[in-house]
Write an enzyme that holds these catalytic residues in place. Structure first.
Site, PDB file in Angstrom:
ATOM      1  N   ASN A 116     -19.388   0.494  76.397  1.00 29.01           N
ATOM      2  CA  ASN A 116     -20.276  -0.185  75.457  1.00 29.01           C
ATOM      3  C   ASN A 116     -19.454  -0.835  74.354  1.00 29.01           C
ATOM      4  OD1 ASN A 116     -20.903   0.953  72.549  1.00 29.01           O
ATOM      5  ND2 ASN A 116     -20.414   2.748  73.828  1.00 29.01           N
ATOM      6  N   GLY A 146     -21.176  -2.250  68.732  1.00 29.67           N
ATOM      7  CA  GLY A 146     -20.721  -2.796  67.447  1.00 29.67           C
ATOM      8  C   GLY A 146     -21.451  -2.247  66.231  1.00 29.67           C
ATOM      9  N   CYS A 175     -12.345   3.565  62.529  1.00 31.32           N
ATOM     10  CA  CYS A 175     -12.431   2.201  62.006  1.00 31.32           C
ATOM     11  C   CYS A 175     -11.203   1.909  61.161  1.00 31.32           C
ATOM     12  CB  CYS A 175     -13.684   2.047  61.146  1.00 31.32           C
ATOM     13  SG  CYS A 175     -13.621   3.088  59.703  1.00 31.32           S
ATOM     14  N   ASN A 235     -14.928  10.678  70.844  1.00 32.67           N
ATOM     15  CA  ASN A 235     -15.600   9.387  70.794  1.00 32.67           C
ATOM     16  C   ASN A 235     -15.211   8.629  72.071  1.00 32.67           C
ATOM     17  OD1 ASN A 235     -16.982   7.092  69.808  1.00 32.67           O
ATOM     18  ND2 ASN A 235     -16.462   7.678  67.706  1.00 32.67           N
ATOM     19  N   GLY A 260     -19.371   8.820  79.430  1.00 32.20           N
ATOM     20  CA  GLY A 260     -20.004   9.297  80.656  1.00 32.20           C
ATOM     21  C   GLY A 260     -19.098  10.254  81.435  1.00 32.20           C
ATOM     22  N   GLY A 304     -18.439  14.402  75.802  1.00 28.44           N
ATOM     23  CA  GLY A 304     -17.761  13.479  76.706  1.00 28.44           C
ATOM     24  C   GLY A 304     -18.218  13.776  78.122  1.00 28.44           C
ATOM     25  N   GLY A 305     -19.261  13.061  78.547  1.00 33.48           N
ATOM     26  CA  GLY A 305     -19.700  13.181  79.936  1.00 33.48           C
ATOM     27  C   GLY A 305     -20.485  14.428  80.270  1.00 33.48           C
ATOM     28  N   GLY A 360     -24.405  12.747  75.326  1.00 34.52           N
ATOM     29  CA  GLY A 360     -24.396  11.351  74.899  1.00 34.52           C
ATOM     30  C   GLY A 360     -25.001  10.430  75.939  1.00 34.52           C
TER      31      GLY A 360
HETATM   32  C1  LIG Z   1     -24.224   3.235  73.493  1.00 41.33           C
HETATM   33  C2  LIG Z   1     -23.383   4.178  72.691  1.00 41.33           C
HETATM   34  C3  LIG Z   1     -23.424   4.120  71.297  1.00 41.33           C
HETATM   35  C4  LIG Z   1     -22.619   4.991  70.536  1.00 41.33           C
HETATM   36  N1  LIG Z   1     -22.700   4.920  69.176  1.00 41.33           N
HETATM   37  C5  LIG Z   1     -21.941   5.771  68.434  1.00 41.33           C
HETATM   38  C6  LIG Z   1     -22.035   5.760  67.018  1.00 41.33           C
HETATM   39  O1  LIG Z   1     -22.807   5.020  66.409  1.00 41.33           O
HETATM   40  N2  LIG Z   1     -21.232   6.612  66.331  1.00 41.33           N
HETATM   41  C7  LIG Z   1     -20.378   7.504  66.946  1.00 41.33           C
HETATM   42  O2  LIG Z   1     -19.676   8.261  66.260  1.00 41.33           O
HETATM   43  N3  LIG Z   1     -20.306   7.557  68.293  1.00 41.33           N
HETATM   44  C8  LIG Z   1     -21.052   6.714  69.038  1.00 41.33           C
HETATM   45  N4  LIG Z   1     -21.003   6.779  70.405  1.00 41.33           N
HETATM   46  C9  LIG Z   1     -20.113   7.778  71.051  1.00 41.33           C
HETATM   47  C10 LIG Z   1     -20.889   9.028  71.486  1.00 41.33           C
HETATM   48  O3  LIG Z   1     -21.478   9.692  70.393  1.00 41.33           O
HETATM   49  C11 LIG Z   1     -19.944  10.014  72.235  1.00 41.33           C
HETATM   50  O4  LIG Z   1     -18.925  10.418  71.351  1.00 41.33           O
HETATM   51  C12 LIG Z   1     -19.299   9.412  73.486  1.00 41.33           C
HETATM   52  O5  LIG Z   1     -20.164   8.514  74.126  1.00 41.33           O
HETATM   53  C13 LIG Z   1     -18.829  10.474  74.482  1.00 41.33           C
HETATM   54  O6  LIG Z   1     -19.914  11.257  74.953  1.00 41.33           O
HETATM   55  P1  LIG Z   1     -20.739  10.920  76.325  1.00 41.33           P
HETATM   56  O7  LIG Z   1     -19.704  10.671  77.396  1.00 41.33           O
HETATM   57  O8  LIG Z   1     -21.592  12.105  76.587  1.00 41.33           O
HETATM   58  O9  LIG Z   1     -21.539   9.676  76.040  1.00 41.33           O
HETATM   59  C14 LIG Z   1     -21.778   5.923  71.190  1.00 41.33           C
HETATM   60  C15 LIG Z   1     -21.752   5.985  72.586  1.00 41.33           C
HETATM   61  C16 LIG Z   1     -22.543   5.139  73.341  1.00 41.33           C
HETATM   62  C17 LIG Z   1     -22.491   5.233  74.845  1.00 41.33           C
END
Ligand SMILES: Cc1cc2nc3c(=O)[nH]c(=O)nc-3n(C[C@H](O)[C@H](O)[C@H](O)COP(=O)(O)O)c2cc1C
Length: 304
Positions: A75, A78, A136, A197, A222, A248-249, A270
């Site tokens: 993704n 932004g 950031c 993240n 994922g 993370g996934g 997530g």
């Molecule tokens: C569409 C999307 C938007 C996300 N937005 C943020 C965010 O605003 N702030 C943040 O710290 N992490 C953000 N993340 C990261 C997730 O919180 C998480 O750390 C990351 O996706 C890993 O977990 P997952 O594999 O279960 O998704 C975002 C992830 C995705 C996929």
């Protein structure tokens, strides 16, 4: 019941079970519109982490912002958000109606703005804890704060005096040594870390031969990232004494059990929320009801 599946305390927060959401992956306000008050009766997470907010409103990146990959997605959303004032006026009252503690995620490009965000958010009774998204650049140094242990420590030293509420540092995985950054966060006065993240990633659209995402690149999440997340979690919990929120996934109770076994105090879901909005409840129930099915499958295969 699995030993880790019941009530849990982290940084002074008492939670009913160890499954929360990853920031930006579950829009609780939209879910309430879609599911009504049933969402409140069966809220999927034991705490809710908001989408990251920034000092000023952001529209986010242009589309294409999402690209599916094998066992994951990239993704480049932004960080679209209403900004601090919009969040406080419009979103906070609605998020305060959720039946679980609220953790607000914030991000800024300098210490002054980070301080403004932390102070404004942590001062509100509705907010239980603040998560610092440090992936950031600092506009003064040009460095990504969360890539530098010393910058992370200095940021925490500036923010720590502003609130007694828990400060959680969301670590970036895009560094050689995430444990060193976690130690910086600990030395600066953080109460917990969360990781991972998204991982920096790109894809090319086969139809055009051009980058698939308008921003050129994005962050991978994922199931594909889970083994990397587990290794970073192990390294971080070995090096620093802070409680860790692992993610993370995670898409099943067996996945969550892996994170808890690797040292996490809580697990966040997530990307799986986009496929199954009830994933949090399901993961928590599987964690409580099951043994580690994933581990057993591996032992049946007898892989060395
Ligand atoms: C569409 C999307 C938007 C996300 N937005 C943020 C965010 O605003 N702030 C943040 O710290 N992490 C953000 N993340 C990261 C997730 O919180 C998480 O750390 C990351 O996706 C890993 O977990 P997952 O594999 O279960 O998704 C975002 C992830 C995705 C996929």
């Amino acid at each position: 019941m699995s030993a880790n599946a019941g009530p849990v305390e982290i940084a002074g927060l008492r939670l009913a079970h160890p499954v929360i959401n990853g920031s930006g992956t579950f829009d609780a306000i939209a879910a309430r519109r879609a599911f009504g008050d049933a969402l409140l009766d069966h809220f999927p997470f034991s705490a809710f982490v908001s989408k990251t907010i920034t000092p000023e409103p952001r529209t986010g990146n242009a589309p294409q912002r999402i690209w599916e990959t094998p066992a994951g997605m990239i993704n480049s959303i932004g960080l679209p958000n209403k900004g601090l004032e919009g969040f406080l006026a419009e979103d906070l009252p609605r998020l305060a109606e959720l039946p679980v503690p609220l953790i607000v995620s914030v991000m800024a490009t300098n210490r002054e703005d980070f301080s403004r965000l932390v102070k404004a958010v942590a001062d509100r009774d509705e907010v239980a804890a603040v998560e610092l998204n440090v992936s950031c650049p600092n506009v003064h140094s040009g460095l990504i704060v969360g890539e530098q242990p010393a910058e992370t420590e200095a940021l925490l030293e500036a923010l720590r005096p502003l609130t007694a509420k828990p400060l959680i540092v969301k670590l970036t995985p895009n560094v050689a040594d995430p444990a060193a950054v976690a130690v910086g966060a600990e030395q600066g006065g953080a109460d917990a870390v969360s990781l991972i993240n998204t991982l920096k990633a790109s894809a090319i659209d086969p139809a055009s031969g051009e980058p698939a995402l308008a921003a050129g690149h994005g962050g991978l999440s994922g199931p594909a990232v889970r083994p990397i997340a587990l290794q970073q979690l192990r390294a971080v919990t070995a090096a620093c004494g802070l409680p860790a929120i692992g993610m993370g996934g995670v898409s099943s109770g067996a996945d969550a059990a892996e994170f808890l076994a690797a040292g996490a105090s809580l697990v966040a879901v997530g990307t799986e929320n986009f496929r199954d909005p009830r994933a949090g409840s399901r993961v928590a129930a599987e964690l409580a009801g099951s043994s580690s099915a994933g581990f057993r499958a591996a032992s049946v295969l007898n892989l060395q």
